[in-house]
Design a protein around this motif. Sequence first.
Motif, short mmCIF file in Angstrom:
data_model
loop_
_atom_site.label_atom_id
_atom_site.label_comp_id
_atom_site.label_asym_id
_atom_site.label_seq_id
_atom_site.Cartn_x
_atom_site.Cartn_y
_atom_site.Cartn_z
N UNK A 1 -7.62 3.29 47.42
CA UNK A 1 -8.40 2.67 48.50
C UNK A 1 -7.51 2.28 49.66
N UNK A 2 -6.38 1.63 49.35
CA UNK A 2 -5.48 1.16 50.41
C UNK A 2 -4.84 2.31 51.16
N UNK A 3 -4.59 3.41 50.48
CA UNK A 3 -4.02 4.58 51.17
C UNK A 3 -5.07 5.27 52.05
N UNK A 4 -6.34 5.26 51.58
CA UNK A 4 -7.38 5.89 52.37
C UNK A 4 -7.67 5.11 53.65
N UNK A 5 -7.53 3.78 53.59
CA UNK A 5 -7.83 2.99 54.78
C UNK A 5 -7.01 3.42 55.99
N UNK A 6 -5.67 3.49 55.90
CA UNK A 6 -4.92 3.97 57.07
C UNK A 6 -5.09 5.47 57.32
N UNK B 1 -21.82 2.01 63.95
CA UNK B 1 -20.62 2.12 63.13
C UNK B 1 -20.19 0.72 62.72
N UNK B 2 -20.11 0.45 61.42
CA UNK B 2 -19.73 -0.87 60.91
C UNK B 2 -18.54 -0.73 59.96
N UNK B 3 -17.42 -1.34 60.34
CA UNK B 3 -16.21 -1.32 59.51
C UNK B 3 -15.36 -2.49 59.92
N UNK B 4 -14.98 -3.34 58.95
CA UNK B 4 -14.14 -4.50 59.31
C UNK B 4 -12.67 -4.12 59.48
N UNK B 5 -12.31 -2.88 59.19
CA UNK B 5 -10.97 -2.39 59.51
C UNK B 5 -11.03 -1.93 60.97
N UNK B 6 -10.48 -2.76 61.84
CA UNK B 6 -10.70 -2.57 63.28
C UNK B 6 -10.17 -1.22 63.75
N UNK B 7 -8.96 -0.86 63.35
CA UNK B 7 -8.39 0.41 63.79
C UNK B 7 -9.22 1.59 63.29
N UNK B 8 -9.68 1.48 62.04
CA UNK B 8 -10.51 2.55 61.50
C UNK B 8 -11.79 2.69 62.30
N UNK C 1 -19.29 5.15 54.37
CA UNK C 1 -17.96 5.66 54.70
C UNK C 1 -16.95 4.65 54.19
N UNK C 2 -16.30 4.94 53.06
CA UNK C 2 -15.55 3.92 52.33
C UNK C 2 -14.35 4.50 51.63
N UNK C 3 -13.45 3.62 51.28
CA UNK C 3 -12.30 4.01 50.48
C UNK C 3 -12.58 4.01 48.99
N UNK C 4 -13.76 3.49 48.58
CA UNK C 4 -14.12 3.47 47.16
C UNK C 4 -14.83 4.78 46.84
N UNK C 5 -14.19 5.61 45.97
CA UNK C 5 -14.69 6.96 45.79
C UNK C 5 -14.95 7.38 44.37
N UNK C 6 -15.06 6.45 43.42
CA UNK C 6 -15.34 6.85 42.05
C UNK C 6 -16.83 7.13 41.88
N UNK C 7 -17.20 7.77 40.76
CA UNK C 7 -18.59 8.17 40.56
C UNK C 7 -19.51 6.95 40.53
N UNK D 1 -10.21 9.40 54.04
CA UNK D 1 -10.59 9.77 55.40
C UNK D 1 -11.50 10.99 55.35
N UNK D 2 -12.66 10.90 55.99
CA UNK D 2 -13.61 12.02 55.99
C UNK D 2 -13.22 13.03 57.06
N UNK D 3 -13.28 14.32 56.73
CA UNK D 3 -12.96 15.34 57.74
C UNK D 3 -14.17 15.54 58.66
N UNK D 4 -13.90 16.15 59.80
CA UNK D 4 -14.92 16.28 60.84
C UNK D 4 -16.13 17.08 60.36
#
Length: 573
Positions: free
Chosen positions: A222-227, A462-469, A537-543, A561-564
Amino acid sequence: MQAVAVRTAARYGIAALAVSTAAALGLQLLVAPWTGPGMRHAVFFIAVLAAAATLLIVGSLRRGRDRSERRRRDLEREMAARQRSEAMFRRLAEANLVGVGVGDLQGRVSYVNDEMLRMMGRTRADFEAGRLDWRAALAPESAPAQARAEADLLAQGQGGGYEKVFLRPDGGRTPFLSAGALLEDPGLHISVAVDLTERKQAEEALRAADRRKDEFLATLAHELRNPLAPIRSGLELLAQPGLDAPTAARARAILERQVSHMVRLVDDLLDVSRISHGQVPLRRSRVALAGVLHGALETSRPALEAAGHALVLELPPQPLWVDGDEVRLAQVFANLLNNAARYTPRGGTVRLSLVAEGRQAVVRVQDDGEGIPGHMLGRVFDLFVQVEPSPQRQGGLGLGLALVRNLVQMHGGEVRADSAGPGHGSVFTVRLPLAPGAAAALPAPAAASAGPAAAGGLRILLADDHVDAADGMALLLRALGHQVTCVHDGLAAVEAARRLRPQAALLDIGMPGCDGYEACRRIRALPGGTAVRLVALTGWGQEGDRQRAREAGFDRHLVKPADLRSLNQALSG
């Protein structure tokens, strides 16, 4: 004459009997010869018969005496063996290496050693007063194992390998492994029990460690996906033709910040490994703690400002000096400040203070945030441990506080966490030895508040508390021709959806206020909410995360990170 002969024969017969009896007894009697006329042969015949009878009687008595002697010796040997066996049993039982008891299947106990009493939580007085009932002491979940034990005991005379639990009078539980065998005494059996408490605790510790490992790996992903998410968005944006210079500059700034974040993440991982193995040397010098705290504040200010926290800084009028590594000490206090920023709801207050107490410098980082449950206070400094991680919280790897403790201990100090419980904030206290000749204990200074920290396409929310994201994704979506409204928490997302009626919404899951799942449910309940294209759109990706997204009402679930291409497909349906 005939009468005399009979009497004479009788006398000689008695004499012969006496002689033969004496001979059988090893004695010798002398009898004068008899040469009288008449009855000599008859008398001799009578004497022989008497002697033979005597020998038979004596032999029978002697054989009986021999058999009785052998039987007595056998009984003595059997008794001695039984006594040795009983002594050995008592010695083994009274060594209390395992629990030992003798009783019947109704629960009555006729013998019990101290170890068995300890496992049952009972005393010798309970046993002597007849208050011991092993069957009543078994936990209800032990019934199936007890039924198997009794069946084996009655069918085979013995059995073992049964896991059961004693319920102690104090409310405690003693898990144990038991075996048993029938005794010669009717209705009695012996039971042996081994306490499994330590083994069960070790197994639970291993399971907990395994869970922490799984949680750590999931959080690391999750932490790696955020940046990575804003990095990918920035790269996609820079690839757009005709991009203007200001937008390109903003994209590059986002990339630089997120790469720096990933570098810090990797550095923390390496630091934990090096510190745990004693491979981090301290570059000690005499440093003023006030300067160290200012350096830590500079590092943590972006996190404090992004969360809208007020900062209260309390410093003494005179400098407090310690012998330490300035860079590593600044890392300690920056980690504590970042921790306070992360676990305090938006608009909270973080207080940083420094005082001298005796020969120690004492730094406290206090917040009015979520607080710490009592059962976690002793574990928050353990590696990879987080306080009940949830999607509502911007996690971390559970490395920061472990680094804090190790670095403080390397400086000869100590750190502790205090909290009145969930919702009551927390205080982290670091104590470091003052350098020789440093200022003596000073009174706590008056608080000096630093105040609030410085301050065509689809209609897309668009709602995300990670400002840069959020900024990176908004730039990309706008470059693609969409109208984008950006917010940074779940409640703001619901309000914006009510006000703007977007055609699509991209919602992060781990947001303050209310998480993405709850925001999705609330948007769906708004007038026209069922027509909104909702994408997680999240860093949590388990089933399990995907299943929760579907249950909450999301149309799609994208992992950062989602691709275009995936993003366009999710928005277009």
